[in-house]
Design a protein around this motif. Structure first.
Motif, PDB file in Angstrom:
ATOM      1  N   VAL A   1      35.818  39.974  78.085  1.00 28.61           N
ATOM      2  CA  VAL A   1      35.800  40.054  79.545  1.00 28.61           C
ATOM      3  C   VAL A   1      36.301  41.428  79.959  1.00 28.61           C
ATOM      4  CG1 VAL A   1      36.608  39.040  81.708  1.00 28.61           C
ATOM      5  CG2 VAL A   1      36.282  37.588  79.701  1.00 28.61           C
ATOM      6  N   VAL A   2      35.668  41.999  80.960  1.00 26.94           N
ATOM      7  CA  VAL A   2      36.112  43.268  81.514  1.00 26.94           C
ATOM      8  C   VAL A   2      36.214  43.131  83.031  1.00 26.94           C
ATOM      9  CG1 VAL A   2      33.773  44.224  81.762  1.00 26.94           C
ATOM     10  CG2 VAL A   2      35.725  45.767  81.534  1.00 26.94           C
ATOM     11  N   ALA A   3      37.266  43.703  83.602  1.00 26.84           N
ATOM     12  CA  ALA A   3      37.439  43.737  85.056  1.00 26.84           C
ATOM     13  C   ALA A   3      36.917  45.063  85.590  1.00 26.84           C
ATOM     14  CB  ALA A   3      38.911  43.570  85.419  1.00 26.84           C
ATOM     15  N   THR A   4      36.313  45.015  86.759  1.00 29.99           N
ATOM     16  CA  THR A   4      35.732  46.209  87.378  1.00 29.99           C
ATOM     17  C   THR A   4      36.361  46.423  88.746  1.00 29.99           C
ATOM     18  OG1 THR A   4      33.623  45.824  86.256  1.00 29.99           O
ATOM     19  CG2 THR A   4      33.590  47.263  88.176  1.00 29.99           C
ATOM     20  N   ASN A   5      36.723  47.687  89.033  1.00 35.70           N
ATOM     21  CA  ASN A   5      37.140  48.033  90.390  1.00 35.70           C
ATOM     22  C   ASN A   5      36.191  49.089  90.942  1.00 35.70           C
ATOM     23  OD1 ASN A   5      37.967  50.473  89.257  1.00 35.70           O
ATOM     24  ND2 ASN A   5      40.153  50.004  89.365  1.00 35.70           N
ATOM     25  N   ALA A   6      36.552  49.723  92.056  1.00 35.53           N
ATOM     26  CA  ALA A   6      35.647  50.665  92.712  1.00 35.53           C
ATOM     27  C   ALA A   6      35.356  51.891  91.863  1.00 35.53           C
ATOM     28  CB  ALA A   6      36.239  51.091  94.057  1.00 35.53           C
ATOM     29  N   VAL A   7      36.224  52.179  90.888  1.00 35.50           N
ATOM     30  CA  VAL A   7      36.023  53.350  90.035  1.00 35.50           C
ATOM     31  C   VAL A   7      35.085  53.027  88.879  1.00 35.50           C
ATOM     32  CG1 VAL A   7      37.178  55.055  88.579  1.00 35.50           C
ATOM     33  CG2 VAL A   7      38.268  54.269  90.684  1.00 35.50           C
ATOM     34  N   GLY A   8      35.236  51.840  88.294  1.00 34.34           N
ATOM     35  CA  GLY A   8      34.388  51.486  87.172  1.00 34.34           C
ATOM     36  C   GLY A   8      34.960  50.349  86.363  1.00 34.34           C
ATOM     37  N   ASN A   9      34.445  50.198  85.147  1.00 29.95           N
ATOM     38  CA  ASN A   9      34.895  49.144  84.251  1.00 29.95           C
ATOM     39  C   ASN A   9      36.221  49.512  83.614  1.00 29.95           C
ATOM     40  OD1 ASN A   9      32.591  47.634  84.724  1.00 29.95           O
ATOM     41  ND2 ASN A   9      31.502  48.423  82.940  1.00 29.95           N
ATOM     42  N   GLY A  10      37.095  48.512  83.498  1.00 30.10           N
ATOM     43  CA  GLY A  10      38.375  48.719  82.854  1.00 30.10           C
ATOM     44  C   GLY A  10      38.286  48.523  81.355  1.00 30.10           C
ATOM     45  N   THR A  11      39.417  48.216  80.750  1.00 32.15           N
ATOM     46  CA  THR A  11      39.495  48.029  79.309  1.00 32.15           C
ATOM     47  C   THR A  11      38.916  46.670  78.925  1.00 32.15           C
ATOM     48  OG1 THR A  11      41.501  49.373  79.250  1.00 32.15           O
ATOM     49  CG2 THR A  11      41.053  47.995  77.323  1.00 32.15           C
ATOM     50  N   LEU A  12      38.108  46.653  77.884  1.00 35.22           N
ATOM     51  CA  LEU A  12      37.507  45.412  77.411  1.00 35.22           C
ATOM     52  C   LEU A  12      38.574  44.546  76.744  1.00 35.22           C
ATOM     53  CD1 LEU A  12      34.622  44.138  77.198  1.00 35.22           C
ATOM     54  CD2 LEU A  12      34.566  45.023  74.861  1.00 35.22           C
ATOM     55  N   SER A  13      38.531  43.256  77.016  1.00 35.83           N
ATOM     56  CA  SER A  13      39.510  42.346  76.447  1.00 35.83           C
ATOM     57  C   SER A  13      39.310  42.187  74.948  1.00 35.83           C
ATOM     58  CB  SER A  13      39.395  40.966  77.106  1.00 35.83           C
ATOM     59  OG  SER A  13      38.205  40.317  76.673  1.00 35.83           O
ATOM     60  N   SER A  14      40.322  41.633  74.297  1.00 38.45           N
ATOM     61  CA  SER A  14      40.158  41.194  72.923  1.00 38.45           C
ATOM     62  C   SER A  14      39.202  39.993  72.905  1.00 38.45           C
ATOM     63  CB  SER A  14      41.505  40.789  72.327  1.00 38.45           C
ATOM     64  OG  SER A  14      42.395  41.888  72.310  1.00 38.45           O
ATOM     65  N   PRO A  15      38.539  39.756  71.781  1.00 37.56           N
ATOM     66  CA  PRO A  15      37.595  38.631  71.733  1.00 37.56           C
ATOM     67  C   PRO A  15      38.298  37.297  71.938  1.00 37.56           C
ATOM     68  CG  PRO A  15      37.252  40.128  69.883  1.00 37.56           C
ATOM     69  CD  PRO A  15      38.539  40.528  70.533  1.00 37.56           C
ATOM     70  N   SER A  16      37.576  36.352  72.487  1.00 35.24           N
ATOM     71  CA  SER A  16      38.073  34.991  72.662  1.00 35.24           C
ATOM     72  C   SER A  16      38.070  34.266  71.325  1.00 35.24           C
ATOM     73  CB  SER A  16      37.186  34.230  73.646  1.00 35.24           C
ATOM     74  OG  SER A  16      35.929  33.953  73.041  1.00 35.24           O
ATOM     75  N   ASN A  17      38.540  33.040  71.340  1.00 33.24           N
ATOM     76  CA  ASN A  17      38.345  32.164  70.193  1.00 33.24           C
ATOM     77  C   ASN A  17      36.849  31.956  69.969  1.00 33.24           C
ATOM     78  OD1 ASN A  17      38.689  30.687  72.803  1.00 33.24           O
ATOM     79  ND2 ASN A  17      37.898  28.989  71.577  1.00 33.24           N
ATOM     80  N   SER A  18      36.472  31.654  68.745  1.00 27.16           N
ATOM     81  CA  SER A  18      35.061  31.419  68.448  1.00 27.16           C
ATOM     82  C   SER A  18      34.691  29.967  68.747  1.00 27.16           C
ATOM     83  CB  SER A  18      34.753  31.740  66.984  1.00 27.16           C
ATOM     84  OG  SER A  18      35.518  30.928  66.128  1.00 27.16           O
ATOM     85  N   ILE A  19      33.470  29.787  69.227  1.00 26.77           N
ATOM     86  CA  ILE A  19      32.957  28.441  69.523  1.00 26.77           C
ATOM     87  C   ILE A  19      31.530  28.337  69.021  1.00 26.77           C
ATOM     88  CG2 ILE A  19      34.471  28.044  71.499  1.00 26.77           C
ATOM     89  CD1 ILE A  19      30.858  28.713  72.241  1.00 26.77           C
TER      90      ILE A  19
END
Length: 731
Positions: free
Chosen positions: A332-350
């Motif tokens: 998951v990545v959060a975005t603000n008016a400047v751009g994309n932030g740091t990408l999260s670590s991967p989730s658990n696998s499903i």
């Protein structure tokens, strides 16, 4: 840079002109190599390179000791760059005193040695090549080569072009900020703003360049007190051994106590739960959002690259188009008016199954009793967790199970406390399933996702207590032959039994059959199980009540334990027996019984889509103790549910139609009841929780959502606080 602004600018002009005189010598010495305000540094300067989330100059302890009370700045660029020149704390006015003084107390002396390529760069050790640059500098130079330059904070552009008072800065932008500071962005090649324009943090104001007194592309970044035009170091002073040589510094001016990009950090605590060719991913928002509001979150699947984008208030999203049987993780990545932030670590696998979320009722069966040898023995101690296997016991299959429905009972607690049941392997949530006082026996239905190794975890907050699990059903997580069996159909709660009328009380060691099919919205045929809220009231003795499918032997389990005179409710998921009936058994004394139906599960004989269950790690949705205040007498409260916490919005591909909540009333001022029902309709003749003054009572609630994605709470009398934890949802 003390005294009047006019005097300050005259000094600055003189200093910059003097500085310009040095550049021809530097260029000659370097045989025509491109240069910035200061020449290419020696080996020591490589220590000044750092990532944006690190403290500069390898001094994290010093930087963290700085005050951030005045912090408002973020970095004026978006990727890692070398700092080529520092702010000289000994004389940041473009005059020379033979010293370069860094904010952390490091000092370079001209007498120690001079960089042969630049006469204002001095060594920190005698004869060394550990140079600091440069004597008299009043800002920071960054090695940006024709790259976007960003506003470090909100403000109004004062200068956009040549600074007539300081022409050596070349094409420059200055921004006045509302807190009394001004920032400078100098030696630009292009300018993208105009004087008087309002700008926001992270907005591009120009492109770095090589204009003015500069012989190589870079960015000069400076900070000033607007009123006196006094230069200050945004890092403040971080040497605990001595006072700042420059008395005008205002402390650390970075937004979070260190230089950070104006981009969000990574979301945390990702949790993925499989669906049919889909997955629901939840997360916690980043604590740092770049000094700006988050505008959206984007979830990406791996492999495949499928994405889902949701709004800034969402903390979950559902991705579709996945392949059943394939292992996935999600970021998951959060975005603000400047751009994309740091990408999260991967989730658990499903692994998305073929037909998830179908409920399979079971005759109630005891799979844990810490008082005996059933399951795991022994008290659950204070602050202790216990991992309990739930697969392959009590009729639950050993594989292909996403969640289980259990009646959980605490008995013999030694202290007041609460119990939380959650999937093994995930962080313990801020939620509870049962609240109790010393010596009390309390039961509550729990629907919980199965965690790692096929287990669920019990957490006991205080004292020691015994715990009992009676399993009532399970939710599938793999293919089924009859794909429409076990789908949930939510109803507006309806009363189908009240023995206080003409039927009469249920006596000791007595059972009665209750017709459910064809009552309260349950169809006469096609239902395999129902969701009931069962209440005992005015019992004449301590007793327990067991609800089970009619036509089968009464199981060794219970749904409600009560004492004389108590009114107590509990949710019951029970399969329908002979002729669509369930049996109610009372152990001792006599008692009245009230039954409200809230929904039913299909048996596979009818078609239709939806009704699949998705469990989540418990998460708090509402707590009136911390927001909103108690619910008053005769008062109703609308609670938004869809799109909140870990639930999809009504606009998602698979919107929720009903939710599974753990609802707790606490601090009630009088006896009463609370009813939870779909918003937008009339309040039903039903109740979910009954209580007396001062009592804390939990109950599981499976409730249909209103057309606006909300549920309504109604409190009969007095005032009470209400706490709601989300456990899952039906599509």
């Amino acid at each position: 840079m003390r005294g009047r602004a006019v005097a300050r600018r005259l000094v600055e002009i003189a200093g910059l002109l003097l500085l310009a005189a040095y550049f021809p010598h530097a260029v000659t010495a370097a045989a025509g190599t491109s240069r910035a305000e200061n020449p290419t540094p020696g080996p020591r300067l490589t220590n000044l390179a750092r990532m944006p989330n690190q403290m500069p100059f390898n001094t994290p302890a010093l930087m963290q000791s700085q005050s951030t009370a005045n912090g408002f700045l973020t970095l004026p660029y978006l990727s890692s760059h070398v700092v080529t020149s520092i702010f000289d704390h000994c004389n940041p006015d473009y005059t020379q005193d033979g010293k370069d003084c860094r904010f952390d107390g490091a000092v370079a002396l001209k007498t120690n040695g001079v960089d042969p390529n630049f006469s204002l760069g001095y060594a920190m050790t005698p004869g060394g090549t550990d140079y600091l640059y440069y004597d008299g500098h009043n800002g920071y130079d960054y090695g940006l080569s024709y790259e976007p330059v960003l506003a470090a904070a909100d403000g109004i552009v004062r200068i956009a072009g040549s600074d007539t008072a300081n022409p050596c800065f070349g094409q420059t932008v200055t921004i006045d900020h509302p807190n009394g500071y001004t920032t400078r962005y100098a030696h630009l090649s292009t300018i993208g703003v105009v004087s008087g324009q309002t700008v926001t943090r992270g907005q591009t104001v120009g492109t770095s360049g090589n204009t003015g007194c500069s012989t190589g592309p870079h960015l000069h970044f400076g900070v000033y007190l607007t009123s006196s035009w006094t230069a200050i170091d945004p890092y403040g002073w971080a040497d605990p051994a001595g006072a700042d040589p420059w008395p005008s510094d205002a402390g650390d001016l970075w937004l979070t106590g260190g230089p950070r990009y104006p981009l969000p950090d990574a979301p945390t605590n990702l949790l993925a739960i499989a669906g049919d060719a889909s997955a629901t991913v939840s997360w916690n928002p980043p604590a740092y959002t770049g000094g700006l509001s988050v505008q959206a979150y984007m979830v990406t699947a791996s492999p495949g690259g499928q994405t889902a984008t949701v709004g800034p208030s969402a903390t979950s999203a559902t991705l579709t188009g996945l392949s059943n049987g394939t292992t996935y993780t999600f970021s998951v990545v959060a975005t603000n008016a400047v751009g994309n932030g740091t990408l999260s670590s991967p989730s658990n696998s499903i692994i998305p199954p073929a037909w998830p979320g179908r409920f399979h009722p079971l005759p109630p069966s005891r799979i844990l009793d810490t008082r005996t040898a059933i399951g795991l023995g022994g008290h659950v101690g204070s602050g202790q967790t216990l991992d309990v296997p739930v697969l392959g016991v009590g009729g639950v299959p050993s594989s292909g199970v996403a969640a289980v429905a259990m009646n959980v009972t605490v008995t013999n607690p030694s202290d007041n406390g609460y119990l939380t049941v959650y999937p093994t392997g995930v962080a313990r949530p801020l939620a509870s399933n049962l609240d109790f006082v010393a010596g009390q026996t309390v039961a509550n239905l729990v629907t919980v996702a199965v965690g790692t190794a096929g287990k669920v975890t019990i957490y006991n907050s205080t004292g020691g207590t015994d715990v009992i699990f009676d399993v009532a059903g399970w939710v599938s997580a793999q293919g089924m032959t009859t794909v429409t069996a076990g789908q949930y159909r939510a109803l507006v709660p309806a009363r189908i039994l009240d023995t206080r009328g003409t039927i009469g009380r249920l006596g000791p060691d007595q059972a009665m059959d209750l017709q459910v099919a064809g009552q309260g919205g349950v169809p006469a045929a096609g239902a395999s199980a129902v969701v009931l809220n069962v209440t005992v009231t005015a019992p004449s003795a301590a007793s327990y009540l067991t609800v089970y499918p009619s036509g089968v032997s009464r199981p060794l389990s219970s749904n409600l334990g009560c004492v004389a005179g108590q009114t107590l409710a509990n949710r019951v998921v029970v399969g329908l027996g002979t002729n669509g009936k369930v049996s109610l058994y009372n152990f001792a004394g006599s008692t009245d019984v009230v039954v409200d139906v809230g929904g039913w599960f299909t048996d596979g004989s009818s078609g239709g889509a939806g009704g699949e269950y998705t469990g989540v790690a418990p998460v708090r949705l509402l707590d009136t103790r911390t927001a909103g205040g108690p619910l008053g007498p005769g008062a109703s409260l609308l609670v938004p549910v869809a799109g909140q916490v870990r639930l999809p919005a009504l606009t998602s591909v698979t919107p929720p139609t009903a939710v599974v909540l753990n609802v707790t009333v606490t601090n009630p001022t009088s006896a009463g009841f609370v009813t939870v029902y779909p918003s937008g309709g009339s309040r039903p003749l039903a109740s979910d929780l009954d209580f007396t003054p001062g009592q804390t009572v939990p109950n599981l609630v499976v409730v249909k959502l209103g057309p606006d994605g909300k549920v309504a709470l109604y409190n009969l009398a007095g005032s009470t606080d209400v706490v709601i934890d989300v456990l899952g949802w039906y599509d």
